[in-house]
Write a protein that holds these residues in place. Sequence first.
Motif, PDB file in Angstrom:
ATOM      1  N   SER A 255      16.168  19.484  48.202  1.00 13.58           N
ATOM      2  CA  SER A 255      15.392  19.295  46.980  1.00 13.58           C
ATOM      3  C   SER A 255      13.893  19.382  47.290  1.00 13.58           C
ATOM      4  N   THR A 256      13.120  18.368  46.902  1.00 14.17           N
ATOM      5  CA  THR A 256      11.671  18.411  47.112  1.00 14.17           C
ATOM      6  C   THR A 256      11.221  17.779  48.427  1.00 14.17           C
ATOM      7  N   ASP A 257      12.158  17.347  49.264  1.00 11.73           N
ATOM      8  CA  ASP A 257      11.803  16.657  50.508  1.00 11.73           C
ATOM      9  C   ASP A 257      11.522  17.684  51.611  1.00 11.73           C
ATOM     10  N   LEU A 258      10.320  18.275  51.550  1.00 11.64           N
ATOM     11  CA  LEU A 258       9.959  19.341  52.484  1.00 11.64           C
ATOM     12  C   LEU A 258       9.837  18.810  53.910  1.00 11.64           C
ATOM     13  N   ALA A 259       9.300  17.614  54.077  1.00 12.59           N
ATOM     14  CA  ALA A 259       9.129  17.055  55.424  1.00 12.59           C
ATOM     15  C   ALA A 259      10.478  16.888  56.118  1.00 12.59           C
ATOM     16  N   SER A 260      11.485  16.418  55.388  1.00 15.01           N
ATOM     17  CA  SER A 260      12.809  16.253  55.995  1.00 15.01           C
ATOM     18  C   SER A 260      13.413  17.605  56.351  1.00 15.01           C
ATOM     19  N   TYR A 261      13.195  18.585  55.488  1.00 13.25           N
ATOM     20  CA  TYR A 261      13.740  19.908  55.818  1.00 13.25           C
ATOM     21  C   TYR A 261      13.093  20.462  57.088  1.00 13.25           C
ATOM     22  N   ARG A 262      11.788  20.340  57.222  1.00 16.34           N
ATOM     23  CA  ARG A 262      11.103  20.836  58.421  1.00 16.34           C
ATOM     24  C   ARG A 262      11.635  20.134  59.672  1.00 16.34           C
ATOM     25  N   THR A 263      11.850  18.836  59.552  1.00 14.28           N
ATOM     26  CA  THR A 263      12.419  18.089  60.681  1.00 14.28           C
ATOM     27  C   THR A 263      13.802  18.633  61.025  1.00 14.28           C
ATOM     28  N   TYR A 264      14.603  18.867  60.001  1.00  8.51           N
ATOM     29  CA  TYR A 264      15.937  19.441  60.236  1.00  8.51           C
ATOM     30  C   TYR A 264      15.832  20.795  60.939  1.00  8.51           C
ATOM     31  N   ALA A 265      14.955  21.670  60.455  1.00  9.93           N
ATOM     32  CA  ALA A 265      14.860  23.026  61.017  1.00  9.93           C
ATOM     33  C   ALA A 265      14.509  22.993  62.501  1.00  9.93           C
ATOM     34  N   ILE A 266      13.568  22.133  62.880  1.00  6.84           N
ATOM     35  CA  ILE A 266      13.201  22.020  64.298  1.00  6.84           C
ATOM     36  C   ILE A 266      14.383  21.487  65.104  1.00  6.84           C
ATOM     37  N   ASN A 267      14.985  20.401  64.636  1.00  9.89           N
ATOM     38  CA  ASN A 267      16.093  19.793  65.379  1.00  9.89           C
ATOM     39  C   ASN A 267      17.307  20.722  65.461  1.00  9.89           C
ATOM     40  N   HIS A 268      17.584  21.459  64.396  1.00  4.36           N
ATOM     41  CA  HIS A 268      18.729  22.365  64.397  1.00  4.36           C
ATOM     42  C   HIS A 268      18.552  23.478  65.436  1.00  4.36           C
ATOM     43  N   GLN A 286      29.346  12.130  53.510  1.00  5.37           N
ATOM     44  CA  GLN A 286      28.562  11.551  54.595  1.00  5.37           C
ATOM     45  C   GLN A 286      27.439  12.519  55.020  1.00  5.37           C
ATOM     46  N   PRO A 287      26.443  12.023  55.774  1.00  3.30           N
ATOM     47  CA  PRO A 287      25.370  12.915  56.220  1.00  3.30           C
ATOM     48  C   PRO A 287      25.924  14.080  57.042  1.00  3.30           C
ATOM     49  N   ALA A 288      25.387  15.262  56.784  1.00  6.67           N
ATOM     50  CA  ALA A 288      25.840  16.460  57.490  1.00  6.67           C
ATOM     51  C   ALA A 288      25.426  16.401  58.951  1.00  6.67           C
ATOM     52  N   PRO A 289      26.200  17.004  59.850  1.00  9.37           N
ATOM     53  CA  PRO A 289      25.735  17.161  61.235  1.00  9.37           C
ATOM     54  C   PRO A 289      24.459  17.998  61.243  1.00  9.37           C
ATOM     55  N   VAL A 290      23.530  17.680  62.121  1.00 13.22           N
ATOM     56  CA  VAL A 290      22.296  18.447  62.161  1.00 13.22           C
ATOM     57  C   VAL A 290      22.576  19.895  62.554  1.00 13.22           C
ATOM     58  N   MET A 291      23.718  20.157  63.185  1.00 12.03           N
ATOM     59  CA  MET A 291      24.066  21.520  63.568  1.00 12.03           C
ATOM     60  C   MET A 291      24.798  22.274  62.451  1.00 12.03           C
ATOM     61  N   MET A 292      24.964  21.646  61.287  1.00 12.95           N
ATOM     62  CA  MET A 292      25.474  22.384  60.134  1.00 12.95           C
ATOM     63  C   MET A 292      24.371  23.282  59.599  1.00 12.95           C
ATOM     64  N   GLN A 293      24.726  24.417  59.035  1.00 16.40           N
ATOM     65  CA  GLN A 293      23.734  25.361  58.499  1.00 16.40           C
ATOM     66  C   GLN A 293      23.227  24.868  57.146  1.00 16.40           C
ATOM     67  N   GLN A 294      22.473  23.785  57.177  1.00 13.29           N
ATOM     68  CA  GLN A 294      22.026  23.134  55.950  1.00 13.29           C
ATOM     69  C   GLN A 294      20.977  23.954  55.197  1.00 13.29           C
ATOM     70  N   ASP A 320      37.320  23.650  53.572  1.00 11.94           N
ATOM     71  CA  ASP A 320      38.246  22.545  53.316  1.00 11.94           C
ATOM     72  C   ASP A 320      37.818  21.657  52.152  1.00 11.94           C
ATOM     73  N   GLY A 321      36.811  22.092  51.399  1.00 11.11           N
ATOM     74  CA  GLY A 321      36.382  21.334  50.224  1.00 11.11           C
ATOM     75  C   GLY A 321      35.445  20.171  50.495  1.00 11.11           C
ATOM     76  N   LYS A 322      35.105  19.942  51.737  1.00  9.43           N
ATOM     77  CA  LYS A 322      34.221  18.813  52.051  1.00  9.43           C
ATOM     78  C   LYS A 322      32.767  19.174  51.760  1.00  9.43           C
ATOM     79  N   THR A 323      32.052  18.174  51.261  1.00 10.20           N
ATOM     80  CA  THR A 323      30.621  18.338  50.988  1.00 10.20           C
ATOM     81  C   THR A 323      29.873  17.137  51.537  1.00 10.20           C
ATOM     82  N   CYS A 324      28.886  17.388  52.355  1.00  9.95           N
ATOM     83  CA  CYS A 324      28.076  16.321  52.951  1.00  9.95           C
ATOM     84  C   CYS A 324      26.766  16.142  52.204  1.00  9.95           C
ATOM     85  N   THR A 325      25.953  15.246  52.668  1.00 14.10           N
ATOM     86  CA  THR A 325      24.585  15.074  52.168  1.00 14.10           C
ATOM     87  C   THR A 325      23.615  15.574  53.235  1.00 14.10           C
ATOM     88  N   PRO A 326      22.398  15.996  52.845  1.00 10.13           N
ATOM     89  CA  PRO A 326      21.445  16.535  53.821  1.00 10.13           C
ATOM     90  C   PRO A 326      21.077  15.505  54.883  1.00 10.13           C
TER      91      PRO A 326
END
Length: 334
Positions: A255-268, A286-294, A320-326
Amino acid sequence: MNRTSEEREAAPPAEDRYRRGTRRTAAEPLTASWEPAGRHRRKRKRGLKGLVANYGWRIYAVPVLLVLTALVVLDTAAPSRVGEADQTGATGATGAPRTSSGPPVATETPPSKVDLVNIPTAELPDGPKYSEQGAGTWQVIPGGTGQAGQGKLYKYSIAIEDGVDAADFGGDREAFARTVDGILADPRSWIGTGQVAMQRVDSGPVDFTISLTTPNTTHGLCGFQIQYETSCWHPPTSRVVINVARWVRGAKAFSTDLASYRTYAINHEVGHVLKNPHEGCKENGQPAPVMMQQTFGVANDYVARLNEVDISNRGVVDADGKTCTPNAFPVAPR
Protein backbone atom coordinates in the motif's frame (compact mmCIF):
# COMPACT_ATOMS: atom_id res chain seq x y z
CA MET A 1 -15.88 103.77 62.89
CA ASN A 2 -18.49 104.70 65.56
CA ARG A 3 -21.99 105.52 64.45
CA THR A 4 -24.38 107.99 66.14
CA SER A 5 -27.52 106.83 67.82
CA GLU A 6 -29.57 108.26 64.98
CA GLU A 7 -27.65 106.21 62.39
CA ARG A 8 -28.06 103.04 64.41
CA GLU A 9 -31.78 103.64 64.66
CA ALA A 10 -32.01 104.18 60.87
CA ALA A 11 -30.15 100.94 60.02
CA PRO A 12 -32.36 97.90 59.43
CA PRO A 13 -32.03 94.89 61.66
CA ALA A 14 -29.19 92.49 60.84
CA GLU A 15 -31.54 89.75 59.67
CA ASP A 16 -33.27 92.21 57.31
CA ARG A 17 -30.09 93.35 55.70
CA TYR A 18 -29.52 89.97 54.01
CA ARG A 19 -33.10 89.45 52.88
CA ARG A 20 -33.58 89.40 49.09
CA GLY A 21 -34.56 92.85 47.81
CA THR A 22 -33.35 94.73 50.92
CA ARG A 23 -31.04 97.65 50.26
CA ARG A 24 -27.59 97.54 51.73
CA THR A 25 -25.64 100.54 52.89
CA ALA A 26 -22.30 101.36 51.34
CA ALA A 27 -20.51 100.21 54.45
CA GLU A 28 -22.00 96.72 54.31
CA PRO A 29 -20.03 93.95 52.55
CA LEU A 30 -21.52 91.89 49.70
CA THR A 31 -22.59 88.52 51.02
CA ALA A 32 -24.04 85.61 49.00
CA SER A 33 -27.17 84.12 50.36
CA TRP A 34 -26.72 80.48 51.44
CA GLU A 35 -30.19 79.62 50.26
CA PRO A 36 -30.75 79.44 46.45
CA ALA A 37 -33.43 81.71 45.12
CA GLY A 38 -36.89 80.27 44.90
CA ARG A 39 -36.00 77.04 46.74
CA HIS A 40 -36.64 75.86 50.22
CA ARG A 41 -34.21 73.52 51.94
CA ARG A 42 -35.44 69.95 51.94
CA LYS A 43 -34.70 67.47 54.64
CA ARG A 44 -32.45 64.72 53.21
CA LYS A 45 -33.76 61.18 53.50
CA ARG A 46 -31.62 58.41 54.85
CA GLY A 47 -31.11 54.73 53.78
CA LEU A 48 -31.55 53.18 50.31
CA LYS A 49 -34.72 55.10 49.63
CA GLY A 50 -32.92 58.24 50.62
CA LEU A 51 -30.06 57.52 48.21
CA VAL A 52 -32.51 56.91 45.41
CA ALA A 53 -34.46 60.03 46.26
CA ASN A 54 -31.36 62.19 46.55
CA TYR A 55 -29.30 60.84 43.58
CA GLY A 56 -31.89 59.38 41.20
CA TRP A 57 -30.59 57.24 38.24
CA ARG A 58 -27.01 57.92 39.26
CA ILE A 59 -27.27 55.47 42.16
CA TYR A 60 -27.74 52.62 39.57
CA ALA A 61 -25.00 53.82 37.22
CA VAL A 62 -22.20 53.58 39.80
CA PRO A 63 -22.17 49.74 40.25
CA VAL A 64 -22.55 49.24 36.48
CA LEU A 65 -19.52 51.41 35.86
CA LEU A 66 -17.56 49.51 38.52
CA VAL A 67 -18.32 46.16 36.81
CA LEU A 68 -17.35 47.50 33.38
CA THR A 69 -14.09 48.86 34.77
CA ALA A 70 -13.22 45.47 36.33
CA LEU A 71 -13.88 43.69 33.02
CA VAL A 72 -11.62 46.09 31.13
CA VAL A 73 -8.82 45.55 33.67
CA LEU A 74 -9.12 41.75 33.43
CA ASP A 75 -9.18 41.79 29.62
CA THR A 76 -6.07 43.96 29.55
CA ALA A 77 -4.21 41.60 31.91
CA ALA A 78 -5.23 38.37 30.10
CA PRO A 79 -2.97 36.92 27.31
CA SER A 80 -3.91 37.94 23.83
CA ARG A 81 -5.47 35.14 21.76
CA VAL A 82 -3.92 36.69 18.67
CA GLY A 83 -0.56 36.59 20.37
CA GLU A 84 -1.03 32.88 21.09
CA ALA A 85 -1.79 32.18 17.45
CA ASP A 86 1.29 34.11 16.39
CA GLN A 87 3.49 32.06 18.73
CA THR A 88 1.96 28.60 18.33
CA GLY A 89 0.76 28.64 14.76
CA ALA A 90 -2.65 27.11 14.17
CA THR A 91 -2.98 25.61 17.64
CA GLY A 92 -4.14 27.00 20.96
CA ALA A 93 -2.49 26.76 24.36
CA THR A 94 -3.15 23.00 24.57
CA GLY A 95 -1.66 22.27 21.16
CA ALA A 96 -5.01 21.14 19.74
CA PRO A 97 -5.71 22.32 16.18
CA ARG A 98 -8.18 25.15 15.96
CA THR A 99 -11.22 24.75 13.81
CA SER A 100 -12.07 27.32 11.19
CA SER A 101 -15.31 28.16 9.53
CA GLY A 102 -16.12 27.00 6.05
CA PRO A 103 -15.22 23.82 4.15
CA PRO A 104 -11.61 22.54 4.16
CA VAL A 105 -9.35 23.64 1.32
CA ALA A 106 -8.02 20.08 0.83
CA THR A 107 -9.19 16.75 2.18
CA GLU A 108 -7.51 13.37 2.57
CA THR A 109 -7.90 10.53 0.11
CA PRO A 110 -7.15 7.46 2.24
CA PRO A 111 -5.73 4.39 0.49
CA SER A 112 -8.26 1.81 -0.52
CA LYS A 113 -8.00 -1.62 1.01
CA VAL A 114 -5.72 -3.74 -1.14
CA ASP A 115 -7.27 -6.92 -2.49
CA LEU A 116 -4.26 -9.21 -2.15
CA VAL A 117 -5.93 -12.04 -4.05
CA ASN A 118 -8.09 -10.82 -6.90
CA ILE A 119 -6.28 -7.88 -8.46
CA PRO A 120 -2.88 -7.73 -10.27
CA THR A 121 -0.78 -6.65 -7.29
CA ALA A 122 2.34 -6.91 -9.47
CA GLU A 123 1.42 -3.69 -11.26
CA LEU A 124 3.56 -0.68 -10.40
CA PRO A 125 1.58 1.72 -8.18
CA ASP A 126 0.87 5.25 -9.33
CA GLY A 127 3.32 7.87 -8.12
CA PRO A 128 6.11 10.27 -9.07
CA LYS A 129 8.09 10.08 -12.29
CA TYR A 130 11.41 8.26 -12.19
CA SER A 131 14.50 7.85 -14.36
CA GLU A 132 13.98 5.12 -16.96
CA GLN A 133 17.30 4.90 -18.78
CA GLY A 134 20.76 5.20 -17.25
CA ALA A 135 24.27 4.86 -18.64
CA GLY A 136 24.88 1.30 -17.47
CA THR A 137 27.78 2.46 -15.27
CA TRP A 138 27.71 3.08 -11.51
CA GLN A 139 29.49 5.35 -9.07
CA VAL A 140 30.32 3.99 -5.61
CA ILE A 141 29.25 6.27 -2.75
CA PRO A 142 32.26 7.07 -0.52
CA GLY A 143 32.14 5.97 3.10
CA GLY A 144 31.93 2.88 5.21
CA THR A 145 30.65 1.42 8.47
CA GLY A 146 31.88 -0.75 11.26
CA GLN A 147 30.92 -4.40 11.42
CA ALA A 148 27.29 -5.10 12.31
CA GLY A 149 26.45 -8.55 13.67
CA GLN A 150 28.41 -11.71 14.35
CA GLY A 151 29.21 -14.60 12.02
CA LYS A 152 30.59 -14.77 8.51
CA LEU A 153 31.49 -11.21 7.42
CA TYR A 154 30.06 -9.90 4.18
CA LYS A 155 31.54 -6.68 2.85
CA TYR A 156 29.43 -4.53 0.57
CA SER A 157 29.50 -1.20 -1.23
CA ILE A 158 26.67 1.07 -2.38
CA ALA A 159 26.47 2.64 -5.84
CA ILE A 160 24.07 4.67 -8.00
CA GLU A 161 23.86 4.30 -11.76
CA ASP A 162 24.99 7.26 -13.84
CA GLY A 163 21.93 8.96 -15.26
CA VAL A 164 19.65 8.40 -12.25
CA ASP A 165 17.99 11.68 -11.38
CA ALA A 166 18.87 12.94 -7.91
CA ALA A 167 15.16 13.23 -7.07
CA ASP A 168 14.89 9.43 -7.30
CA PHE A 169 17.02 9.01 -4.16
CA GLY A 170 16.04 12.20 -2.35
CA GLY A 171 18.90 14.30 -3.71
CA ASP A 172 21.43 13.09 -1.14
CA ARG A 173 23.70 10.16 -2.01
CA GLU A 174 25.03 9.84 1.53
CA ALA A 175 21.49 9.78 2.93
CA PHE A 176 20.57 7.01 0.49
CA ALA A 177 23.63 5.04 1.65
CA ARG A 178 22.72 5.57 5.32
CA THR A 179 19.23 4.22 4.63
CA VAL A 180 20.67 1.02 3.17
CA ASP A 181 23.23 0.74 6.00
CA GLY A 182 20.44 1.09 8.55
CA ILE A 183 18.41 -1.68 6.94
CA LEU A 184 21.30 -4.15 6.90
CA ALA A 185 22.33 -3.28 10.48
CA ASP A 186 18.79 -3.79 11.84
CA PRO A 187 18.67 -6.81 14.19
CA ARG A 188 15.49 -7.91 12.38
CA SER A 189 17.51 -8.16 9.16
CA TRP A 190 19.97 -10.96 8.27
CA ILE A 191 22.46 -10.11 11.03
CA GLY A 192 19.72 -11.04 13.49
CA THR A 193 20.22 -14.69 12.60
CA GLY A 194 23.59 -14.60 14.37
CA GLN A 195 25.13 -16.31 11.35
CA VAL A 196 26.33 -13.34 9.27
CA ALA A 197 27.80 -9.87 9.78
CA MET A 198 27.71 -6.85 7.45
CA GLN A 199 30.19 -4.05 6.81
CA ARG A 200 30.19 -1.34 4.15
CA VAL A 201 33.45 -0.36 2.44
CA ASP A 202 34.15 1.92 -0.50
CA SER A 203 37.32 0.25 -1.80
CA GLY A 204 38.88 -3.17 -2.06
CA PRO A 205 37.09 -6.46 -2.74
CA VAL A 206 33.43 -6.75 -1.81
CA ASP A 207 30.95 -9.60 -1.68
CA PHE A 208 28.20 -7.55 -3.29
CA THR A 209 27.32 -4.01 -4.37
CA ILE A 210 23.85 -2.62 -3.75
CA SER A 211 23.18 -0.67 -6.95
CA LEU A 212 20.29 1.75 -7.53
CA THR A 213 19.55 1.12 -11.21
CA THR A 214 17.15 2.41 -13.88
CA PRO A 215 14.42 0.05 -15.17
CA ASN A 216 15.88 -0.35 -18.68
CA THR A 217 19.29 -1.32 -17.31
CA THR A 218 17.55 -3.59 -14.78
CA HIS A 219 15.73 -5.42 -17.58
CA GLY A 220 19.04 -6.14 -19.26
CA LEU A 221 20.56 -7.58 -16.07
CA CYS A 222 17.56 -9.28 -14.47
CA GLY A 223 15.51 -10.29 -17.49
CA PHE A 224 11.93 -9.25 -18.17
CA GLN A 225 10.03 -12.50 -18.68
CA ILE A 226 7.49 -11.42 -16.05
CA GLN A 227 6.74 -8.01 -17.46
CA TYR A 228 6.38 -6.13 -14.21
CA GLU A 229 9.13 -4.00 -12.69
CA THR A 230 11.25 -5.85 -10.15
CA SER A 231 14.77 -6.00 -8.68
CA CYS A 232 17.23 -8.90 -8.64
CA TRP A 233 20.56 -10.38 -7.55
CA HIS A 234 22.97 -10.52 -10.53
CA PRO A 235 25.76 -13.00 -9.63
CA PRO A 236 28.02 -12.33 -12.68
CA THR A 237 28.57 -8.73 -11.55
CA SER A 238 27.94 -9.32 -7.81
CA ARG A 239 25.26 -6.62 -7.96
CA VAL A 240 22.14 -6.37 -5.92
CA VAL A 241 20.12 -4.51 -8.56
CA ILE A 242 17.52 -2.23 -6.95
CA ASN A 243 15.06 -1.00 -9.57
CA VAL A 244 14.56 2.79 -9.42
CA ALA A 245 10.89 2.36 -10.40
CA ARG A 246 10.23 0.26 -7.31
CA TRP A 247 12.42 2.39 -5.03
CA VAL A 248 10.35 5.44 -5.98
CA ARG A 249 6.87 3.85 -6.01
CA GLY A 250 6.96 0.66 -3.97
CA ALA A 251 4.52 -2.22 -4.45
CA LYS A 252 0.75 -2.55 -4.16
CA ALA A 253 0.95 -5.25 -1.52
CA PHE A 254 2.59 -2.68 0.80
CA SER A 255 0.00 0.00 0.00
CA THR A 256 1.42 3.42 0.98
CA ASP A 257 4.17 2.06 3.27
CA LEU A 258 7.11 2.87 1.00
CA ALA A 259 9.73 2.60 3.76
CA SER A 260 8.68 -0.98 4.56
CA TYR A 261 8.76 -1.93 0.91
CA ARG A 262 12.29 -0.55 0.49
CA THR A 263 13.38 -2.51 3.55
CA TYR A 264 11.83 -5.64 2.06
CA ALA A 265 13.54 -5.11 -1.32
CA ILE A 266 17.00 -4.81 0.26
CA ASN A 267 16.49 -7.79 2.57
CA HIS A 268 14.99 -9.95 -0.19
CA GLU A 269 17.82 -9.41 -2.68
CA VAL A 270 20.55 -9.69 -0.03
CA GLY A 271 18.82 -12.93 0.95
CA HIS A 272 19.71 -14.21 -2.53
CA VAL A 273 23.34 -13.19 -1.90
CA LEU A 274 23.14 -15.49 1.13
CA LYS A 275 21.88 -18.31 -1.17
CA ASN A 276 18.24 -18.22 -0.06
CA PRO A 277 15.73 -19.23 -2.81
CA HIS A 278 12.21 -17.90 -3.38
CA GLU A 279 9.46 -19.14 -1.09
CA GLY A 280 5.68 -19.05 -0.99
CA CYS A 281 3.26 -18.10 1.76
CA LYS A 282 3.53 -20.79 4.45
CA GLU A 283 0.52 -20.03 6.65
CA ASN A 284 -2.63 -18.26 5.60
CA GLY A 285 -2.99 -14.79 7.13
CA GLN A 286 0.52 -14.73 8.60
CA PRO A 287 3.46 -12.48 7.60
CA ALA A 288 5.00 -13.57 4.31
CA PRO A 289 8.55 -14.95 4.25
CA VAL A 290 10.94 -12.20 3.22
CA MET A 291 12.03 -14.51 0.38
CA MET A 292 8.51 -14.51 -1.08
CA GLN A 293 8.19 -12.41 -4.24
CA GLN A 294 6.18 -9.75 -2.44
CA THR A 295 6.89 -7.21 -5.15
CA PHE A 296 4.40 -9.25 -7.20
CA GLY A 297 2.06 -10.05 -4.33
CA VAL A 298 1.48 -12.19 -1.24
CA ALA A 299 -1.13 -14.61 -2.62
CA ASN A 300 0.35 -17.97 -3.62
CA ASP A 301 -2.15 -18.54 -6.44
CA TYR A 302 -1.32 -15.22 -8.08
CA VAL A 303 2.48 -15.48 -7.70
CA ALA A 304 2.45 -19.08 -8.96
CA ARG A 305 0.54 -17.99 -12.06
CA LEU A 306 3.10 -15.25 -12.81
CA ASN A 307 5.98 -17.68 -12.35
CA GLU A 308 4.64 -19.95 -15.09
CA VAL A 309 6.31 -17.68 -17.67
CA ASP A 310 9.67 -17.64 -15.84
CA ILE A 311 11.47 -20.98 -16.13
CA SER A 312 13.78 -20.19 -13.21
CA ASN A 313 10.83 -19.74 -10.85
CA ARG A 314 8.31 -22.15 -12.29
CA GLY A 315 6.91 -24.44 -9.62
CA VAL A 316 8.63 -22.64 -6.75
CA VAL A 317 5.33 -21.48 -5.27
CA ASP A 318 2.36 -23.82 -4.90
CA ALA A 319 -1.03 -22.52 -5.93
CA ASP A 320 -2.62 -23.64 -2.67
CA GLY A 321 -4.89 -20.68 -1.95
CA LYS A 322 -2.81 -19.28 0.89
CA THR A 323 -2.45 -15.53 1.26
CA CYS A 324 -0.01 -13.86 3.64
CA THR A 325 0.44 -10.29 4.82
CA PRO A 326 3.40 -8.10 3.73
CA ASN A 327 6.62 -8.47 5.72
CA ALA A 328 9.94 -6.63 5.39
CA PHE A 329 12.26 -8.66 7.67
CA PRO A 330 13.73 -12.17 7.74
CA VAL A 331 14.02 -12.29 11.54
CA ALA A 332 10.90 -11.98 13.68
CA PRO A 333 11.24 -9.49 16.58
CA ARG A 334 11.73 -11.18 19.94
